[in-house]
Design an enzyme around this catalytic site. Structure first.
Site, PDB file in Angstrom:
ATOM      1  N   GLY A   1     -39.365  19.960  34.367  1.00  0.00           N
ATOM      2  CA  GLY A   1     -38.402  20.999  34.736  1.00  0.00           C
ATOM      3  C   GLY A   1     -38.301  21.331  36.207  1.00  0.00           C
TER       4      GLY A   1
ATOM      5  CD  GLU B   1     -43.850  16.588  28.194  1.00  0.00           C
ATOM      6  OE1 GLU B   1     -42.782  17.226  28.203  1.00  0.00           O
ATOM      7  OE2 GLU B   1     -44.435  16.285  27.153  1.00  0.00           O
ATOM      8  N   PRO B   2     -43.290  15.723  34.342  1.00  0.00           N
ATOM      9  CG  PRO B   2     -44.270  15.129  36.373  1.00  0.00           C
ATOM     10  CD  PRO B   2     -44.600  15.423  34.933  1.00  0.00           C
ATOM     11  N   GLY B   3     -40.072  14.633  35.438  1.00  0.00           N
ATOM     12  CA  GLY B   3     -39.168  13.475  35.486  1.00  0.00           C
ATOM     13  C   GLY B   3     -38.356  13.520  36.760  1.00  0.00           C
TER      14      GLY B   3
ATOM     15  NE  ARG C   1     -28.072  15.126  37.062  1.00  0.00           N
ATOM     16  CZ  ARG C   1     -27.833  15.980  38.038  1.00  0.00           C
ATOM     17  NH1 ARG C   1     -27.254  15.577  39.142  1.00  0.00           N
ATOM     18  NH2 ARG C   1     -28.204  17.234  37.924  1.00  0.00           N
TER      19      ARG C   1
ATOM     20  CE1 TYR D   1     -26.370  17.894  31.722  1.00  0.00           C
ATOM     21  CE2 TYR D   1     -26.646  16.603  33.712  1.00  0.00           C
ATOM     22  CZ  TYR D   1     -26.996  16.892  32.407  1.00  0.00           C
ATOM     23  OH  TYR D   1     -28.003  16.171  31.819  1.00  0.00           O
TER      24      TYR D   1
ATOM     25  CB  CYS E   1      -8.853   5.597  30.915  1.00  0.00           C
ATOM     26  SG  CYS E   1      -8.566   3.934  31.471  1.00  0.00           S
ATOM     27  CD  GLU E   2     -12.309  10.039  29.036  1.00  0.00           C
ATOM     28  OE1 GLU E   2     -11.878  11.209  28.986  1.00  0.00           O
ATOM     29  OE2 GLU E   2     -12.434   9.315  28.040  1.00  0.00           O
TER      30      GLU E   2
HETATM   31  N1  PLP Z   1     -40.242  16.917  28.845  1.00  0.00           N
HETATM   32  C1  PLP Z   1     -39.274  17.112  27.921  1.00  0.00           C
HETATM   33  C2  PLP Z   1     -39.668  17.430  26.531  1.00  0.00           C
HETATM   34  C3  PLP Z   1     -37.924  17.018  28.287  1.00  0.00           C
HETATM   35  O1  PLP Z   1     -36.970  17.206  27.380  1.00  0.00           O
HETATM   36  C4  PLP Z   1     -37.604  16.701  29.640  1.00  0.00           C
HETATM   37  C5  PLP Z   1     -36.203  16.619  30.084  1.00  0.00           C
HETATM   38  O2  PLP Z   1     -35.267  16.921  29.445  1.00  0.00           O
HETATM   39  C6  PLP Z   1     -38.646  16.483  30.550  1.00  0.00           C
HETATM   40  C7  PLP Z   1     -39.948  16.607  30.112  1.00  0.00           C
HETATM   41  C8  PLP Z   1     -38.379  16.127  31.981  1.00  0.00           C
HETATM   42  O3  PLP Z   1     -37.742  17.149  32.629  1.00  0.00           O
HETATM   43  P1  PLP Z   1     -37.494  17.084  34.196  1.00  0.00           P
HETATM   44  O4  PLP Z   1     -36.812  15.814  34.476  1.00  0.00           O
HETATM   45  O5  PLP Z   1     -36.653  18.267  34.478  1.00  0.00           O
HETATM   46  O6  PLP Z   1     -38.823  17.181  34.855  1.00  0.00           O
END
Ligand code: PLP
Length: 419
Positions: A240, A274-276, A313, A317, A344-345
């Protein structure tokens, strides 16, 4: 911040002139910086080093095998959400005990494969799923560790599409249900061990208070459950962390760590994260070529060879991505333009009303910044468009990490029948 910088009026990724990549690989192409990816991962690791959390990179942000492998070699675990991501996780040889599996709709096939693979945790999102995991684990003669994904009902103050922890969202179970799960099922379901609580309150969160609120609520819940005989040993606080796309001022990871660590201090809990986006977002750009410059009576359009199928994105959003010409032009004058794809959107745009140099022309290359997370991984073949190439830069070198799709890739799985 990141390693995409202008040197003598040309945009570089680390020490590679992006023009060189365009010449050899073509456009559209995602280009990632190895250094930025590792720096961002290590920023988290260092900020939390006192408690040595398990950092499971969230593959959904960018699941390219080379990127996952790079992070796994640096010590990351992986957060997965499907059988496909489990398959990828195995390909990069992450230790099974560093895999956590979320998703509101895990199928029997996915649950079976994950139990057989000995993953660390399922992040369970409903009672129905909890029972199913127990049945499948019993059939496999295994005992599976699970986390309950709690929906702490906090407002993450982010886009409503990426808010996940309000009562109205489909994710997780509420605190009341979590309590009743422990009362009713924890002892009864013999083939699962509920020893973790998981939260993930949303994405692109730029203020610290929703995180603090959620973690405080969750730790109080864990205290309560443990005092009634549960044995919660792990806390997974999800991802997040927000990044800078435009002019956001997100919390630094140090501030985040300083706020979170005291809440869990002396609780004896192993922390999982769980960083993405934080790792991948600013680590990549999307290179695209201007195909046509179109002037109408009301505005200018730059029509480019990337589109919403490459980077969803903005259309999805209305997300902002900075867009720059990879070669600084002579013209000082700026003009407002929409940057649109060929799909085509009407929703197919990468930017609207953007001030760009007035002298941009056909074949000039633009870089769509901060496209490393939820870029390629959300891309599609809509309008039978080939998905883009991906390139990883390291210092002066670069390597193709995904070939551009071909037309035959597009129809590979189709069966032409006579009816
Ligand atoms: N963990 C869970 C369960 C998620 O659904 C997500 C993204 O939707 C993430 C981790 C990664 O989130 P972020 O990319 O914001 O760190």
């Amino acid at each position: 911040m990141h390693d995409f910088k202008f040197k003598k009026k040309r945009l570089f990724a680390e020490d590679v002139d992006l023009a060189q990549i365009v010449n050899n690989v073509g456009t559209p192409a995602f280009v990632y910086s190895r250094k930025t990816l590792l720096d961002r991962f290590n920023e988290i690791k260092n900020a939390f080093k006192k408690i040595d959390p398990l950092i499971c990179y969230s593959m959904k942000a960018n699941s390219n095998l080379s990127i996952c492998k790079l992070l796994v070699k640096e010590g990351a675990g992986l957060d997965i959400v499907s059988g496909g991501e489990l398959y990828r996780a195995k390909k990069v040889k992450v230790a099974a005990k560093k895999i956590v599996f979320a998703s509101v709709g895990k199928t029997d096939e996915e649950i079976t494969e994950a139990i057989k693979s000995n993953i660390l945790f399922f992040n369970v999102e409903s009672i129905s799923e909890l029972k199913r995991i127990n049945v499948i684990a019993k059939d496999l003669k295994k005992k599976q560790k699970v986390a309950i994904r709690v929906n702490p009902d906090v407002d993450a103050k982010t886009h409503h599409y990426i808010t996940t922890a309000k009562k109205q969202n489909k994710f997780g179970v509420d605190i009341k249900t979590t309590n009743s799960i422990f009362l009713t099922y924890a002892k009864k379901l013999k083939n699962i061990d509920i020893c973790c609580i998981h939260i993930h309150i949303g994405s692109q969160i730029t203020t610290i208070s929703p995180f603090v609120q959620a973690v405080k609520k969750t730790v109080a819940l864990i205290d309560g459950l443990n005092s009634k005989g549960a044995c919660i040993t792990h806390l997974n606080i999800g991802g997040g962390l927000g990044i800078i796309y435009k002019d956001e001022k997100p919390q630094t990871v140090e501030q985040y760590a300083k706020a979170i660590m005291p809440i869990i201090k002396n609780k004896g809990l192993k922390l999982i994260m769980e960083p993405g986006r934080f790792i991948a977002g600013n680590s990549g750009v999307l290179l695209t070529k201007i195909i046509h410059v179109k002037e109408t009576s009301v505005k200018r359009f730059y029509i480019i060879d990337a589109a919403m199928n490459d980077l969803l994105r903005p259309a999805f959003y209305e997300a902002y991505h900075e867009i720059v010409a990879t070669k600084k032009t002579k013209g000082k004058k700026k003009k407002s333009a929409d940057i649109v794809g060929a799909v085509c959107e009407s929703g197919d745009f990468l930017a609207k009303g953007r001030q760009l140099p007035d002298d941009l022309k056909q074949n000039d290359i633009l870089a769509v910044m901060s496209a490393g997370a939820y870029g390629f991984s959300m891309s599609s073949n809509y309008n039978s468009r080939k998905r883009a190439a991906e390139v990883l830069v390291s210092g002066k070198k670069y390597q193709l990490i995904r070939r551009r799709e071909s037309y035959s890739d597009l129809i590979r799985n189709e069966i032409v029948v006579n009816i």
